[in-house]
Enzyme design. Structure first.
Site, PDB file in Angstrom:
ATOM      1  N   ARG A   1     -45.562 -23.767  14.743  1.00 21.13           N
ATOM      2  CA  ARG A   1     -45.430 -23.953  16.199  1.00 21.13           C
ATOM      3  C   ARG A   1     -44.821 -22.667  16.738  1.00 21.13           C
ATOM      4  O   ARG A   1     -43.759 -22.245  16.288  1.00 21.13           O
ATOM      5  CB  ARG A   1     -44.508 -25.145  16.459  1.00 21.13           C
ATOM      6  CG  ARG A   1     -44.157 -25.394  17.909  1.00 21.13           C
ATOM      7  CD  ARG A   1     -45.310 -26.097  18.586  1.00 21.13           C
ATOM      8  NE  ARG A   1     -44.936 -26.774  19.802  1.00 21.13           N
ATOM      9  CZ  ARG A   1     -44.637 -26.170  20.942  1.00 21.13           C
ATOM     10  NH1 ARG A   1     -44.600 -24.877  21.027  1.00 21.13           N
ATOM     11  NH2 ARG A   1     -44.358 -26.885  22.005  1.00 21.13           N
TER      12      ARG A   1
ATOM     13  N   GLU B   1     -51.679 -29.426  26.729  1.00 24.59           N
ATOM     14  CA  GLU B   1     -52.200 -30.286  25.665  1.00 24.59           C
ATOM     15  C   GLU B   1     -53.730 -30.243  25.682  1.00 24.59           C
ATOM     16  O   GLU B   1     -54.335 -29.905  26.695  1.00 24.59           O
ATOM     17  CB  GLU B   1     -51.705 -31.721  25.874  1.00 24.59           C
ATOM     18  CG  GLU B   1     -50.204 -31.865  25.810  1.00 24.59           C
ATOM     19  CD  GLU B   1     -49.625 -31.539  24.433  1.00 24.59           C
ATOM     20  OE1 GLU B   1     -50.297 -31.792  23.413  1.00 24.59           O
ATOM     21  OE2 GLU B   1     -48.495 -31.037  24.391  1.00 24.59           O
TER      22      GLU B   1
ATOM     23  N   ARG C   1     -42.994 -29.202  11.441  1.00 22.54           N
ATOM     24  CA  ARG C   1     -43.664 -27.920  11.589  1.00 22.54           C
ATOM     25  C   ARG C   1     -42.631 -26.799  11.618  1.00 22.54           C
ATOM     26  O   ARG C   1     -41.528 -26.977  12.135  1.00 22.54           O
ATOM     27  CB  ARG C   1     -44.473 -27.857  12.889  1.00 22.54           C
ATOM     28  CG  ARG C   1     -45.571 -28.881  13.000  1.00 22.54           C
ATOM     29  CD  ARG C   1     -46.230 -28.833  14.353  1.00 22.54           C
ATOM     30  NE  ARG C   1     -45.256 -29.150  15.404  1.00 22.54           N
ATOM     31  CZ  ARG C   1     -45.572 -29.373  16.676  1.00 22.54           C
ATOM     32  NH1 ARG C   1     -46.817 -29.291  17.075  1.00 22.54           N
ATOM     33  NH2 ARG C   1     -44.645 -29.662  17.559  1.00 22.54           N
TER      34      ARG C   1
END
Length: 172
Positions: free
Chosen positions: A53, A61, A95
């Site tokens: 990320r 999104e 992540r």
């Protein structure tokens, strides 16, 4: 190549460096783009894939206006390229959160500068240099800043809140 001359224990030791949260840079290849702020990398030495990320930014999104454009922009910059990753943290989804450089270009600054991501205020500490870049993109109506001049762009964190409220059943 030097890695061919290393024994198995030495290769394993080098591979572990990729898995540990360290402030050093690792060079690995991008094998997937999830959206405008998340990519998948592959470390050939460790034989492992990992989601990364990009730190301090938040892009639309996938189902949000401009989400696919943001994904394509990051893909054009980073896909199938060797990148530098500087570990920052691990998020709640497991992540790695990191600064990412693709071909020597800071991916976070690039995405913000193209109008494909917001500076993520909540996680921007240490990345204040992104704010003037965002202001320039807004002033030039680049990317999402010019998408709907009659309607202000909705930050992804606000869009997610609205979406969650719409899908959460109301109980009394």
């Amino acid at each position: 190549m030097i890695f061919k001359k290393l024994n198995r224990a030495a290769k394993l030791a080098l591979s572990i460096v990729f898995l540990l949260p360290t402030p050093c840079f690792s060079q690995i290849r991008v094998v997937g783009i999830t959206d405008g702020d998340t990519l998948t990398v592959y470390d050939q030495i460790a034989n492992v894939q990992k989601k990364i990320r990009i730190s301090a930014i938040d892009s639309p999104e996938k189902k949000q206006a401009f989400g696919q454009d943001a994904k394509k922009t990051l893909s054009d910059l980073c896909f199938d390229k060797t990148v530098e990753i500087k570990y920052i943290d691990t998020d709640r989804y497991g992540r790695t959160v990191a600064d990412v450089a693709c071909g020597g270009i800071d991916a976070g600054a690039y995405m913000v500068g193209k109008g494909m991501a917001w500076v993520y205020d909540k996680y921007s500490s240490g990345h204040e240099f992104l704010y003037p870049i965002q202001q320039q993109a807004k002033a030039a109506t680049l990317g999402l800043w010019g998408y709907r001049p009659d309607l202000p762009a909705v930050a992804p964190w606000e869009w997610r809140k609205l979406k969650n409220k719409q899908t959460t059943p109301i109980t009394e």
